[in-house]
Structure formats: structure tokens, C-alpha cells
Scaffold this motif. Sequence first.
Motif, short mmCIF file in Angstrom:
data_model
loop_
_atom_site.label_atom_id
_atom_site.label_comp_id
_atom_site.label_asym_id
_atom_site.label_seq_id
_atom_site.Cartn_x
_atom_site.Cartn_y
_atom_site.Cartn_z
N GLU A 292 0.82 -1.22 0.00
CA GLU A 292 0.00 0.00 0.00
C GLU A 292 0.85 1.27 0.00
OE1 GLU A 292 -2.34 -3.31 1.86
OE2 GLU A 292 -0.37 -2.43 2.24
N ARG A 293 2.15 1.11 0.13
CA ARG A 293 3.05 2.27 0.09
C ARG A 293 3.83 2.33 -1.21
NH1 ARG A 293 0.82 5.53 3.75
NH2 ARG A 293 0.81 4.67 5.86
N THR A 294 3.36 1.63 -2.22
CA THR A 294 4.04 1.61 -3.52
C THR A 294 3.19 2.35 -4.55
OG1 THR A 294 4.97 -0.55 -2.97
CG2 THR A 294 5.09 0.15 -5.27
N SER A 295 3.74 3.40 -5.14
CA SER A 295 2.99 4.16 -6.14
C SER A 295 2.75 3.32 -7.39
CB SER A 295 3.77 5.43 -6.52
OG SER A 295 3.95 6.25 -5.40
N PHE A 296 1.64 3.59 -8.06
CA PHE A 296 1.32 2.87 -9.29
C PHE A 296 0.81 3.85 -10.35
CE2 PHE A 296 -2.42 2.88 -6.59
CZ PHE A 296 -3.46 3.21 -7.46
N THR A 297 0.97 3.48 -11.59
CA THR A 297 0.52 4.32 -12.70
C THR A 297 -1.00 4.37 -12.73
OG1 THR A 297 2.47 3.73 -13.99
CG2 THR A 297 0.60 4.66 -15.20
N HIS A 298 -1.55 5.55 -12.90
CA HIS A 298 -3.01 5.70 -13.00
C HIS A 298 -3.51 4.80 -14.13
CE1 HIS A 298 -6.97 7.42 -13.61
NE2 HIS A 298 -6.83 8.13 -12.50
N PRO A 299 -4.59 4.04 -13.90
CA PRO A 299 -5.10 3.11 -14.92
C PRO A 299 -5.36 3.76 -16.28
CG PRO A 299 -6.18 2.70 -12.83
CD PRO A 299 -5.36 3.93 -12.63
N GLU A 300 -5.72 5.05 -16.28
CA GLU A 300 -5.98 5.72 -17.56
C GLU A 300 -4.72 5.81 -18.43
OE1 GLU A 300 -8.70 6.43 -18.84
OE2 GLU A 300 -10.20 7.14 -17.39
N PHE A 301 -3.55 5.75 -17.77
CA PHE A 301 -2.30 5.88 -18.51
C PHE A 301 -1.55 4.55 -18.64
CE2 PHE A 301 -2.48 10.15 -16.23
CZ PHE A 301 -3.17 10.76 -17.27
N ALA A 302 -2.08 3.52 -18.00
CA ALA A 302 -1.34 2.25 -17.94
C ALA A 302 -1.23 1.58 -19.31
CB ALA A 302 -2.02 1.31 -16.95
N ASN A 303 -2.23 1.77 -20.16
CA ASN A 303 -2.23 1.08 -21.45
C ASN A 303 -2.20 2.04 -22.63
OD1 ASN A 303 -2.49 -1.59 -20.26
ND2 ASN A 303 -4.59 -0.99 -19.74
N THR B 35 -0.68 12.59 -23.30
CA THR B 35 -1.36 13.69 -24.00
C THR B 35 -2.66 13.23 -24.66
OG1 THR B 35 0.81 14.64 -24.48
CG2 THR B 35 -1.06 15.49 -25.75
N ASP B 36 -2.63 12.06 -25.29
CA ASP B 36 -3.81 11.58 -26.01
C ASP B 36 -5.00 11.37 -25.07
OD1 ASP B 36 -2.24 11.57 -28.27
OD2 ASP B 36 -1.74 9.44 -28.14
N VAL B 37 -4.71 10.94 -23.86
CA VAL B 37 -5.79 10.71 -22.88
C VAL B 37 -6.36 12.04 -22.41
CG1 VAL B 37 -6.36 9.73 -20.62
CG2 VAL B 37 -4.74 8.55 -22.12
N ILE B 38 -5.46 12.98 -22.08
CA ILE B 38 -5.89 14.26 -21.50
C ILE B 38 -6.73 15.08 -22.47
CG2 ILE B 38 -5.08 16.43 -20.48
CD1 ILE B 38 -4.65 13.79 -18.88
N ILE B 39 -6.43 15.01 -23.72
CA ILE B 39 -7.19 15.78 -24.70
C ILE B 39 -8.63 15.28 -24.78
CG2 ILE B 39 -7.39 16.21 -27.20
CD1 ILE B 39 -4.36 16.52 -27.26
N LYS B 40 -8.84 14.02 -24.41
CA LYS B 40 -10.18 13.44 -24.49
C LYS B 40 -10.97 13.56 -23.19
CE LYS B 40 -8.78 9.98 -27.94
NZ LYS B 40 -8.52 8.55 -28.18
N LYS B 41 -10.29 13.50 -22.04
CA LYS B 41 -11.02 13.47 -20.76
C LYS B 41 -10.15 13.98 -19.63
CE LYS B 41 -11.84 9.35 -19.13
NZ LYS B 41 -12.16 7.90 -19.03
N ASP B 42 -10.80 14.42 -18.55
CA ASP B 42 -10.08 14.84 -17.35
C ASP B 42 -9.63 13.61 -16.56
OD1 ASP B 42 -10.80 17.33 -18.15
OD2 ASP B 42 -12.05 17.82 -16.42
#
Length: 689
Positions: A316-327, A332-339
Motif C-alpha cells: 500500500e506504500r508503492t505508487s502505481f501508474t493511474h489506470p488511464e495511462f497504464a495502457n 497527452t492523447d488521454v488528457i485531450i479526451k477526458k479529465d
Amino acid sequence: MPQEFNPRDITWLGFNARVLQEAMDKSVPIHLRIRFLGIFSNNLDEFFRVRVAGLKRAMDFKQKVVSESFYEAPSKILQKINKLVIRQQEDFDRTWKDVQREMAKEKVFIKDHKHLTPSQKAFVFKYFDEEVESNVIPILLHDNKPMPYLREKSLFIGIAMRRKEWQYESQYAIIEVPVTANGRFVQLPTENPEQKDLMLLEDVIIYNLPHIFSYFGYDEFTAHCFKVTKDAEFDLDNDINTTLADKIEKGIKSRRKGKPTRFVFDKEMDKALLEFLIKKLNLSKKDSIIPGQKIHNFRHFMDFPDVFKAYEKPVERTSFTHPEFANTQRVTDVIIKKDVLLTFPYHSYDSVIDLLRESAMDPDVRSIQITAYRLAPNSKIINALINAVRNGKAVTVMLELRARFDEESNLLWKERLEMEGVKVLLGFPNRKVHAKLCVIKKRVNNKTIQYGFVSTGNFNEKTAKIYADHLIMTSNRSIMADINKIFLALSKPKVDPTVTLRSCTNLLVSPEFMRAKIIAHIDREIEEAKAGRKAEMIIKANSVSDRTLIKKLYEAAEAGVKIKMIVRGIYCAVNQKNFKEKIYAISIVDEYLEHARVMYFYSKGAENMYISSADWMTRNLDYRIEAAIPILEKNLKKELKALLEIQLRDNVKARILDKNMRNEYVQCNSAEKIRSQIEIYKFLKNQKY
């Protein structure tokens, strides 16, 4: 009826007591208990450098004026501070003794100059000769000569020396411990490989005193440590022919000459030497003269050597990549489409760095504008921005030179950025820029696309590993338009920014109208409560001390609005007898520093939510450039509210904030223990997008 407020500085000491509670907690891993002791000590140093110094200056003004600023006469607050600090120092000393007992169980010892084995004595002598002696400058003290300049934040050894033939006379000297050059901790050789012996640098020096002063022929030495805390504030002159950078440099130099606000010493120090130092430092009874134990400048213990048995870091003390960016290949492509809402340190900060790196290399990107307050020592943010300039982008950095205690490093960043071709803005001469903003512009098919981010915390990848903050990445056109307006105002420091900042329609901006908008939200909740309808608000902040907003909270509580507060540090509000609904206020102190600012208003079911860089303090609302961004997407509102509710259910690390600042833990009335920082990790890890 008269309204009550807790003095700001007393409530801050209540916060530092909560930090000390973490060091006292035997369920906390030993290396973290030591770190909390270091944090407590460092916090207290800064408190005396800034707040106590301010109170002492305030005593020179008319008592009525100051009472309105501090809620009570400064002289009375200082008396309370001294009593509380001495009591907390006693708790600190007891805790350190307990921690040392726990260290001994793991065969980790801190040895002084009196308890060395023969092989360790030889090692210490050789280490001093080869590594330390060249950095040691002894200074002899004399009655008829002024006290030499003592550097702030440094540790000193006070030495009394005698010869056997002297009956009543001693010679005094001081040595500054060269921690910057040599580090504070020295690991000693041991015969048992499982045992770890450490020695503090000051003890290495004390062991070698006969060698240092050998040419004077002294026979007896008594040596004890002390430190001096000085007034760290400085005033910027009004010389219009002097640049802000030059004024900051001058202010930094003047800070070095600040008046002492605290003198902390080893209570075993030679009494005559102690009196001599107090006299030479021009200290009086009104100054904080605090006897302590052997070790001072405990802030270095935040970086205690890694000598304990392997500590298995909880998942629980290990950072992980936000699922929106994992794949995805590009943030940039994600952010242009959604918050996307990032919550640190649970989510990895790499996504922020990746977005800037992508922008630096993207041929369509034309410009990047960003604010900078406190940067990491080897800032990846700055490296990405420099790469952007080298790739032909127009980069603008609003660099706040007055970020307290970061002034020198920010001056160096200014020099480097300008050398690389970055346009550096320095803001306004009379107000700090504390807003955390970034806007990136790209041109595709003759169309401008804008995106960026707004944060509750600094753009600093180092502190993002231990500070709990929120950052929203967005390409919302209205939000970007407001950020552009703020940068437009910042680019014209000689022009009144009022009209430009007031034209913002989505962000709440201070000093122009953030306060008014917050009051308007509270007023709507009051109207709903008086009409018998649901009225609720949740405020999360580092500090709540602004009297106007606290009075508005009182008005809301009297009307029956349900108010829940999560406040890490200063909290000046006090529940009054006439409240229809008592304010529920807690503070959470755990492994991560709770640093986010969030506002939630029920708003007839519309549930208005904001994340912000601003605390509920007068300085943030009236004297700084700050920004609060609305959370517009329903799923992100739901996520953020869920995080607040997890914290409000914390029954492990949450303390009740009450009038007497007893820091009592929230009672666990259920079978389920809820430690919010652990539960937040689980919640975010399982989120589906």
C-alpha cells in the motif's frame, strides 16, 4: 454571544504534538519513529524562525492591533508557547530514550566518545585526521571581544578547557560541527557483524579535542552541544531601481543577521560557559532559553542511516501508474479526451513528467507555461522544460523567488532557466504566486488545442512521494482560458491585475474573489439549512485560521449546516454553545503528509467541488495569487468525495480537533479498523475507468 478562537500559533504546536505522537506510537516501524522525531524537531526550528520571531516583533506594536491579528496579546501567546515547548521537549526526550531501547533490540547503537572499543578509538582518530579536521575551525571566546557570527541551523560544540594548575579559570571555545561537509552519522567498525554502531559527528570531534587543542597544553575538557534559532523573516526594500532578485539576495544576507529567538543547550553544559554564551548572545528572560538533552539539530535524523533489519515496504506504500495511462503510449492523447484526477503519492508522479516530456518533443506543441514554487533538487520538471526550449518551444516559468527557505535555490533556478532561453516571470512585488498551474498549447490543422494541469501541491517529484496531494489533468477550454488569463496578468507585473483576474469564470482566484465565492457557497448552505433542507459541506485544508471564514462557519453551524473538517495543522475554530450542528473536525497524521486542499458543498444536490492551492488563511485569500479548480466530471466528483469520506471514517490515525487541543484519537467503535491512507490506496487501486 462572544465568539471564541484558538490562537493560531498554539494550534500549530498542537499539530506538532500530533507528529510527536507518531514517534511515540510503538506500532510505527522504528525507522519511521526516528524520522518523525526529526520532522518534529525541524518543524519546531522553523516555528521559532518564523512565528515566534513574528510574535516578538509584534510586541513592539499597539496591543489592540496585534490582538486582532493573533487572537490574543503576543506576550501572552509567547508565555503559552514556552510552557508548551518545554513540555513537548520532555515528551520528545522520553520518546527518544524509548526509541533507543527499541534500537538496541535490533543491535543498533549510537556510541559517544566515552564508550568506544580500542579498535573504534583508532578508527575515530584516523577518520577525524583524514576526513574531518580540515573542516573544523575552533574559535576561542574572550570577554573583551564580540561573539563571532553563529550560522543559523548549524550545530555548535561549546567547550570549557582548563589546565591543572588553574584553580578558578577556564578558557572557552566553540566549534561548528561540519555536518554539510561530513554528514552527521559515522558508522564504526564492530566485532559482531550483526551489530551496528553509529557515532555522531560532534562526538567524533569531542573525542579529538585533546588533539585539536594540543598546542595550548590543556588537561581537562568539557564539551556540550547547543544551537541558536534566529529570526528568518526579512523585509524587501522599496527601491524601485533594484530588481526583485537583487532584493531577495539582500534579504537572504540580512536573514543571516537575524536576532536569536531560541537558544537550546545540553543541560549538562558547564554553568559558567552557559552564562557566558547567554550574555554574549544578548539573550534575556523573554527569550526562549531551553535546556535539553545531549543531541540537538535532530532534523538530521530524518535521514538516519539504513542500518535496521530489512523493512518490507507494504504494497500500500508503492505508487502505481493511474489506470488511464497504464495502457497508452502518450499521456497527452488521454488528457485531450477526458479529465484525469491524480492522487499522490498513490498514483505515480511519472505521468506528470511524461506529459511535459511529450510536450517537449511534440512538433505540434508551440508553448508551455507553468508556475514553480518549490522544485526538487535535480528537477525533472525543469529538465523537461529546458528540453522543450531546445526543441524550439516557447517556455514560460513563473518562478516564485520568495518561497520561504527556497529563495537561494530559486535564484539559482532563475539563472539556469534564463541561460537556457526560458522566459522567467517573477510575479508581483507585493504578493506571492502560490497557484499551481500549467497550460500547454499545440497547433494541429490550423487549430489551437490547449491542455494542462492544476495541483494542490508543488510541482516537485521528490516531495510527491511523501506529500498527499491532488492534481487534475484537463483540456477543458473554459479552465484553460482562465489559466491563460492568470499567466497574462503575471506577465505584466507593473499593471494592476484586478480586471484580468476578475474575468476568470471557472477558477476561483485570489486575491480577487476566491473568498467571496467561498462565502457565497456557505451562504447557500445556510439558506438551505434554515429552510429545513439538506445542507452539508466538507473542507480539507492544511490550515484554517482566517477569522472571516471561521465566523461564517460559526453562522452555518448555528443554522444547522453539517460541517466536516479535515485539517492537518492550524485550526482556530472552536465549537460554540449555540451551534445547532457541532463542527466535526479531525486531523490525520500518518506516513504521508496530508497536503491537499479540497472544498465540497452539497449545493442542493449539485455537489460543487474544488481542489485548491490555498488554505483558509488570510495570507492565501488576500495577499497571494491562488487558484481553486472546479471538479466538473461526475465520475471524478464521486471519486474525490469517496476519498474524503474514507478519511472522515479514519479511526486509526485521525485525532479530534477540540478547544483544548488534546489530540485524542477518534474512537474505534466498530470491529473494522480504518486507516485512511491504506484504505485510499486500496480504493484507488480497484477503481474502474
